[in-house]
Write an enzyme that holds these catalytic residues in place. Structure first.
Site, PDB file in Angstrom:
ATOM      1  CD  GLU A  78      -3.076   0.943   2.185  1.00 50.46           C
ATOM      2  OE1 GLU A  78      -3.400  -0.170   2.620  1.00 50.46           O
ATOM      3  OE2 GLU A  78      -3.604   2.006   2.572  1.00 50.46           O
ATOM      4  CE  LYS A 258      -6.617  -1.814   4.975  1.00 49.90           C
ATOM      5  NZ  LYS A 258      -5.807  -0.915   4.142  1.00 49.90           N
ATOM      6  CG  ASP A 274       0.852 -16.656  11.433  1.00 48.99           C
ATOM      7  OD1 ASP A 274       0.080 -15.976  10.732  1.00 48.99           O
ATOM      8  OD2 ASP A 274       0.543 -17.767  11.896  1.00 48.99           O
ATOM      9  CG  HIS A 371      -1.259   9.472   1.658  1.00 49.17           C
ATOM     10  ND1 HIS A 371      -2.240   9.018   2.475  1.00 49.17           N
ATOM     11  CD2 HIS A 371      -0.250   9.887   2.468  1.00 49.17           C
ATOM     12  CE1 HIS A 371      -1.854   9.151   3.732  1.00 49.17           C
ATOM     13  NE2 HIS A 371      -0.661   9.673   3.751  1.00 49.17           N
TER      14      HIS A 371
HETATM   15  C1  MEV Z   1      -6.399   2.985   4.584  1.00 43.51           C
HETATM   16  O1  MEV Z   1      -5.638   1.848   4.233  1.00 43.51           O
HETATM   17  C2  MEV Z   1      -6.470   3.146   6.076  1.00 43.51           C
HETATM   18  C3  MEV Z   1      -7.395   4.249   6.572  1.00 43.51           C
HETATM   19  O2  MEV Z   1      -8.688   4.076   5.982  1.00 43.51           O
HETATM   20  C4  MEV Z   1      -7.467   4.141   8.083  1.00 43.51           C
HETATM   21  C5  MEV Z   1      -8.544   4.970   8.728  1.00 43.51           C
HETATM   22  O3  MEV Z   1      -9.534   5.316   8.064  1.00 43.51           O
HETATM   23  O4  MEV Z   1      -8.389   5.253   9.927  1.00 43.51           O
HETATM   24  C6  MEV Z   1      -6.887   5.607   6.143  1.00 43.51           C
END
Ligand code: MEV
Length: 422
Positions: A78, A258, A274, A371
Site C-alpha cells: 500500500e 484496519k 505470521d 498521499h
Molecule cells: C487505509 O488503508 C487506512 C485508513 O482508511 C485508516 C482509517 O480510516 O483510519 C486511512
C-alpha cells in the site's frame, strides 16, 4: 477452465512449469518471471512451489520508543503506509516519543472436551491433576524449558453444552509458540484420553492471545498538531471525536483498526512473522466486550492529545520463518531489535503512529491529497508504465484534476507512439 494437475508436488521445478503450461495459458515471459524470482528457500518452505512473490520493503524512520531511536523496516503493497507511519512517529517524537510496555508474554493452548455429561467429575480430575498435565506438556517439548518456562498453568472453562476447554498457559520464550503448543496440547490430549473417559474434540493453540499483550502510549503537545487551516487544539478535538465515532459505529471501527493493522502487518511481515495470527488476535481483542471497538483511544488531557492502545502481540523473534527468510536477519539489524518483547513494543508503536497519521489526515485535509504523489506513482505503474516512463506519466497525471487509470493508459500510449515514430 483449467485441467487438473495431479501430484504436482512430486515433480521437479522445470517439470512443474511445463505441467502448468499444459493446463493454463502461460507466456514465455510469464515463465521467465516465475523462474527468475525462484529461490531454494521458497522451494523448501511451501509445497507446489512456483516462485517468490516480492513485495516492496521500505523504512519507517525515527521512531522514539522508550527513549531509544528506531528505524523500522516495513513490507507493504500500500503506497501511503510507510510515509504515514514516519509522519506519525515524527509528531510523537516531538513530544517525547512512545512509552511501551509488555504486559505479559505467554500463549494459550486449548484441549477441548466434548460430550461431557458429568462436568464436575472432569473438572475435579483436572484440578487435582494439574501437575501431571503440566509435566506431560513440558515433556512433549523439553527444549522449551531452555528458553522459556514452558507450560506454567492450567485453566478450565466450562463452555456449556458439554464442552470444556482446558487452557494451557505456556511461556514460549522468544518463539511465537504455535508448533510448541500444538505439540504440547496433543500430548496432553492423549494423556487425558487414556486417564479419563472423555472425548477430546481438538487440541490447538488459541490465537486470542490475551496473555501476550503490549500497551503503547504517547502524548502530543497540541501545538504540534496545527495545520495551515486549523489550530492544534481543534485537530486534537477532532481526533478525540474520531475515537468516539469508532466506539459508537462498528463500520468506522473496522476501518480505524484496519489503519492500525496497516502498520502492524507491514512490520510483522518484515520480521517473517505470521501476520494472520496477529490480525486474528487483534480483531478478537477488539471484540472482547461483545461489541466491536477501536483498538486505540485518543483523548485530550492537560494540553496534550493522549493516545493509548493495548492489543495482543504474540510475535516470534526466533523460530519458524524468522530463521529461514534471509531478509529477517537483516531487518533485525536495521531495527536493532534484540528480543521478542522489544519487537512487541516496536510493532505496537508503529500501529499507534499509523493510526495517528490516518486520523489526523482524515479530520483535516482528508487522506487523498497528502498521499497523492504516491498514489499517482502506483496508478502509473498499474496502468503499465515502465520504470523509464514513470516520471513523465506521474508528471502529467499530477497536473490533472482527476487522474485515473484510463488517463494513465492514454498517456502511456502517447509516450510509446511518440517513441516509435522517432
Ligand atoms: C487505509 O488503508 C487506512 C485508513 O482508511 C485508516 C482509517 O480510516 O483510519 C486511512
Amino acid at each position: 477452465m483449467t485441467k487438473p494437475l495431479n501430484h504436482f508436488y512430486r515433480f521437479d521445478y522445470e517439470t512443474r512449469l511445463t505441467m502448468l503450461e499444459d493446463v493454463v495459458n502461460l507466456t514465455a515471459s510469464d515463465r521467465k518471471m516465475l523462474r527468475d524470482s525462484r529461490s531454494d528457500t521458497g522451494n523448501d518452505i511451501v509445497e507446489n512451489y512456483l516462485t517468490d512473490f516480492n513485495l516492496p520493503e521500505g523504512l519507517a524512520t525515527n521512531f522514539k520508543i522508550n527513549g531509544k531511536l528506531y528505524q523500522i523496516p516495513m513490507v507493504t503493497e500500500e503506497p501511503s503506509v510507510i510515509a504515514a507511519a514516519s509522519n506519525g512517529a515524527q509528531l510523537v517524537a516531538k513530544s517525547g516519543g512512545f512509552v511501551a510496555k509488555v504486559q505479559n508474554r505467554q500463549m494459550i493452548g486449548q484441549i477441548v472436551l466434548e460430550n461431557v455429561s458429568d462436568e464436575n467429575k472432569i473438572l475435579d480430575w483436572i484440578h487435582s491433576n494439574e501437575a501431571l498435565i503440566l509435566k506431560t506438556a513440558n515433556e512433549a517439548h523439553p527444549s522449551v524449558l531452555k528458553y522459556g518456562q514452558g507450560a506454567t498453568q492450567v485453566r478450565l472453562r466450562n463452555l456449556s453444552e458439554g464442552f470444556i476447554s482446558i487452557d494451557l498457559v505456556v511461556d514460549v520464550g522468544e518463539a511465537m509458540g504455535a508448533n510448541i503448543i500444538d505439540g504440547m496440547t496433543e500430548a496432553v490430549s492423549k494423556m487425558i484420553q487414556s486417564n479419563l473417559s472423555a472425548d477430546v474434540l481438538m487440541s490447538i493453540l488459541s490465537n486470542f492471545a490475551t496473555e501476550s499483550l503490549v500497551t503503547v502510549k504517547c502524548q502530543i503537545a497540541l501545538e504540534t498538531l496545527t495545520t495551515a487551516a486549523l489550530s492544534g487544539e481543534v485537530v486534537a478535538t477532532k481526533i478525540e471525536q474520531a475515537t468516539k465515532l469508532a466506539t459508537l459505529d462498528p463500520y468506522r471501527a473496522a476501518t480505524h483498526n484496519k489503519g492500525i493493522m496497516n502498520g502492524i502487518d507491514a512490520v510483522i511481515i518484515a520480521f517473517g512473522n505470521d501476520w494472520r495470527a496477529i490480525e486474528s488476535g487483534a480483531y478478537a481483542y477488539a471484540c472482547r466486550s461483545g461489541k466491536y471497538q477501536p483498538l486505540s483511544q485518543w483523548t485530550k488531557q492537560d494540553g496534550y492529545l493522549v493516545g493509548e492502545m493495548t492489543l495482543p502481540m504474540p510475535v516470534a523473534f526466533t523460530g519458524g520463518a524468522t530463521k529461514v527468510l534471509p531478509l529477517v536477519a537483516v531487518n533485525k539489524r536495521i531495527a536493532d531489535v534484540k528480543s521478542a518483547r522489544e519487537l512487541m513494543m516496536v510493532v505496537g508503536s508503529v500501529g499507534l503512529a499509523q493510526n495517528l497519521a490516518a486520523l489526523k489526515a482524515l479530520v483535516t485535509e482528508g487522506i487523498q491529497r497528502g498521499h497523492m504523489s504516491l498514489q499517482i506513482k502506483s496508478l502509473a505503474r498499474s496502468a503499465g508504465a515502465t520504470h523509464a516512463e514513470l516520471a513523465v506519466v506521474v508528471d502529467r497525471l499530477s497536473k490533472m484534476s482527476r487522474p485515473d487509470l484510463a488517463s494513465a493508459k492514454t498517456i502511456i500510449s502517447e509516450i510509446r507512439r511518440k517513441k516509435s515514430s522517432k
